[in-house]
Scaffold this motif. Structure first.
Motif, mmCIF file in Angstrom:
data_model
loop_
_atom_site.group_PDB
_atom_site.id
_atom_site.type_symbol
_atom_site.label_atom_id
_atom_site.label_comp_id
_atom_site.label_asym_id
_atom_site.label_seq_id
_atom_site.Cartn_x
_atom_site.Cartn_y
_atom_site.Cartn_z
ATOM 1 N N ARG A 110 0.940 8.669 4.751
ATOM 2 C CA ARG A 110 -0.223 8.209 5.455
ATOM 3 C C ARG A 110 -0.906 9.096 6.266
ATOM 4 N NH1 ARG A 110 -2.661 3.539 4.801
ATOM 5 N NH2 ARG A 110 -0.974 2.274 4.153
ATOM 6 N N VAL A 134 -3.619 8.072 1.716
ATOM 7 C CA VAL A 134 -2.114 7.877 1.513
ATOM 8 C C VAL A 134 -1.862 8.893 0.164
ATOM 9 C CG1 VAL A 134 -0.309 6.685 0.723
ATOM 10 C CG2 VAL A 134 -1.506 5.711 2.028
ATOM 11 N N TYR A 170 -0.537 12.554 -6.104
ATOM 12 C CA TYR A 170 -1.465 11.605 -6.169
ATOM 13 C C TYR A 170 -1.952 11.442 -4.742
ATOM 14 C CZ TYR A 170 -0.755 10.942 -10.983
ATOM 15 O OH TYR A 170 -0.760 10.942 -12.462
ATOM 16 N N GLN A 198 -4.282 8.152 -2.698
ATOM 17 C CA GLN A 198 -4.801 7.000 -2.718
ATOM 18 C C GLN A 198 -5.582 6.530 -1.353
ATOM 19 O OE1 GLN A 198 -2.192 3.529 -2.734
ATOM 20 N NE2 GLN A 198 -3.290 2.219 -3.892
ATOM 21 N N GLY A 202 0.800 -1.387 -0.015
ATOM 22 C CA GLY A 202 -0.303 0.014 0.037
ATOM 23 C C GLY A 202 0.650 1.318 0.031
ATOM 24 N N ARG A 203 2.238 1.116 -0.363
ATOM 25 C CA ARG A 203 2.884 2.354 -0.672
ATOM 26 C C ARG A 203 3.437 2.694 -1.791
ATOM 27 N NH1 ARG A 203 4.348 5.129 3.883
ATOM 28 N NH2 ARG A 203 2.912 4.990 5.648
ATOM 29 N N GLY A 204 4.479 3.070 -1.980
ATOM 30 C CA GLY A 204 5.042 3.475 -3.461
ATOM 31 C C GLY A 204 4.839 2.490 -4.535
ATOM 32 N N LEU A 205 4.558 3.388 -5.562
ATOM 33 C CA LEU A 205 4.148 2.518 -6.596
ATOM 34 C C LEU A 205 5.437 2.624 -7.766
ATOM 35 C CD1 LEU A 205 1.079 4.732 -7.247
ATOM 36 C CD2 LEU A 205 0.896 2.078 -7.512
ATOM 37 N N VAL A 206 5.694 1.391 -8.216
ATOM 38 C CA VAL A 206 6.935 1.074 -9.202
ATOM 39 C C VAL A 206 6.429 1.109 -10.544
ATOM 40 C CG1 VAL A 206 8.649 -0.559 -9.616
ATOM 41 C CG2 VAL A 206 8.168 0.227 -7.379
ATOM 42 N N TYR A 212 4.463 15.450 -9.196
ATOM 43 C CA TYR A 212 3.073 15.159 -9.331
ATOM 44 C C TYR A 212 2.429 14.803 -8.123
ATOM 45 C CZ TYR A 212 3.934 14.523 -14.319
ATOM 46 O OH TYR A 212 3.978 14.731 -15.635
ATOM 47 N N PHE A 272 7.836 7.366 -7.956
ATOM 48 C CA PHE A 272 6.956 7.611 -6.883
ATOM 49 C C PHE A 272 7.815 7.602 -5.623
ATOM 50 C CE2 PHE A 272 2.460 8.023 -8.242
ATOM 51 C CZ PHE A 272 2.549 7.667 -9.230
ATOM 52 N N GLY A 273 7.370 8.297 -4.433
ATOM 53 C CA GLY A 273 7.736 8.443 -3.193
ATOM 54 C C GLY A 273 7.161 7.279 -2.596
ATOM 55 N N PRO A 274 7.464 7.160 -1.209
ATOM 56 C CA PRO A 274 6.843 6.107 -0.418
ATOM 57 C C PRO A 274 5.475 6.459 0.131
ATOM 58 C CG PRO A 274 8.432 7.096 0.798
ATOM 59 C CD PRO A 274 8.625 7.712 -0.515
ATOM 60 N N GLY A 275 4.908 7.864 0.020
ATOM 61 C CA GLY A 275 3.628 8.080 0.546
ATOM 62 C C GLY A 275 3.767 8.647 1.808
ATOM 63 N N LEU A 293 0.691 10.606 -2.278
ATOM 64 C CA LEU A 293 1.910 10.110 -3.004
ATOM 65 C C LEU A 293 2.509 11.393 -3.948
ATOM 66 C CD1 LEU A 293 0.529 6.633 -4.040
ATOM 67 C CD2 LEU A 293 2.370 7.004 -2.631
#
Lengths: 114, 112
Positions: free
Chosen positions: B108, B89, B35, B37, A40-44, B33, B103-106, B91
């Protein structure tokens, strides 16, 4: 709002099997991308296919695109337990202002059992 | 740095308070960017910065949301008067022009 629909919502397979995920979208696109997300965290970013391409390969990944049906599929061959993750398709709208302004699908949760 | 970093990683705030979320993009990446979630809405585009151009704010859900990018690098997303539906979350991603997003880790965010 999400324009993409992915199926299945969840997929459970054994290691070594192939996994196929499908994505449908609604608008005309520049390209379609697939992303993977763990925990549920960073997208790759996995792979991108342009609207004038029909198939693309990267390692164990194979992506197809059918713009007439507004659909795409992601095939992962010879799956591994480490492939367990959520997979998202994302589209870049034709005529959009940015390559990275994406509309994401709802995602497929893939579980690969050792 | 080697990747996109975001801070804090987790934030719990009371309804009605303001919050600031920070994003440090990859050095040299011209595009940034945000985003979000959430369980109900999935992954949604919020805002996009490209170089010195005016940001594309078309995804911001309300006027309580704003973002800035200082010096073409660090970005801050601010949510004023937080509501429970803001829990998600957040992002951040950066990229070179025409290249795929990193993308970064976000962060929460939980609004109680």
């Amino acid at each position: 709002s999400q324009q993409g629909e992915e199926d299945p919502q969840a997929l459970s397979i054994q290691e070594g099997e192939n996994a196929t995920m499908n994505c449908s979208y609604k608008t005309s696109i520049n390209n379609l991308q697939w992303y993977r997300q763990n925990s549920g965290r960073g997208l790759v970013h996995l792979i991108l296919i342009r609207s004038n391409e029909r198939e693309k390969h990267s390692g164990r990944l194979r992506v197809t695109l059918d713009t007439s049906k507004k659909s795409s599929s992601l095939l992962i061959t010879a799956s591994r337990a480490a492939d367990t993750a959520s997979y998202f398709c994302a589209t870049s709208r034709l005529g959009g202002t940015s390559y990275g302004k994406l509309t994401f699908g709802q995602g497929t949760i893939l579980t690969v059992h050792p | 740095g080697a990747g996109v970093s975001q801070s804090p990683s987790n934030k719990v705030t009371e309804k009605g308070k303001d919050v600031e979320l920070r994003c440090d993009p990859i050095s040299g990446h011209t595009a940034l960017y945000w985003y979000r979630q959430s369980l109900g809405q999935g992954l949604e585009f919020l805002i996009y910065f490209q170089g010195n151009s005016a940001p594309d704010k078309s995804g911001l859900p309300s006027d309580r949301f704003s973002a800035e990018r200082t010096g073409g690098s660090v970005s801050t997303l601010t949510i004023q008067r937080t509501q429970q539906e803001d829990s998600a979350v957040y992002l951040c991603a950066s990229s070179l022009a025409g290249r795929s997003l990193i993308f970064g880790p976000g962060t929460r965010l939980t609004v109680t």
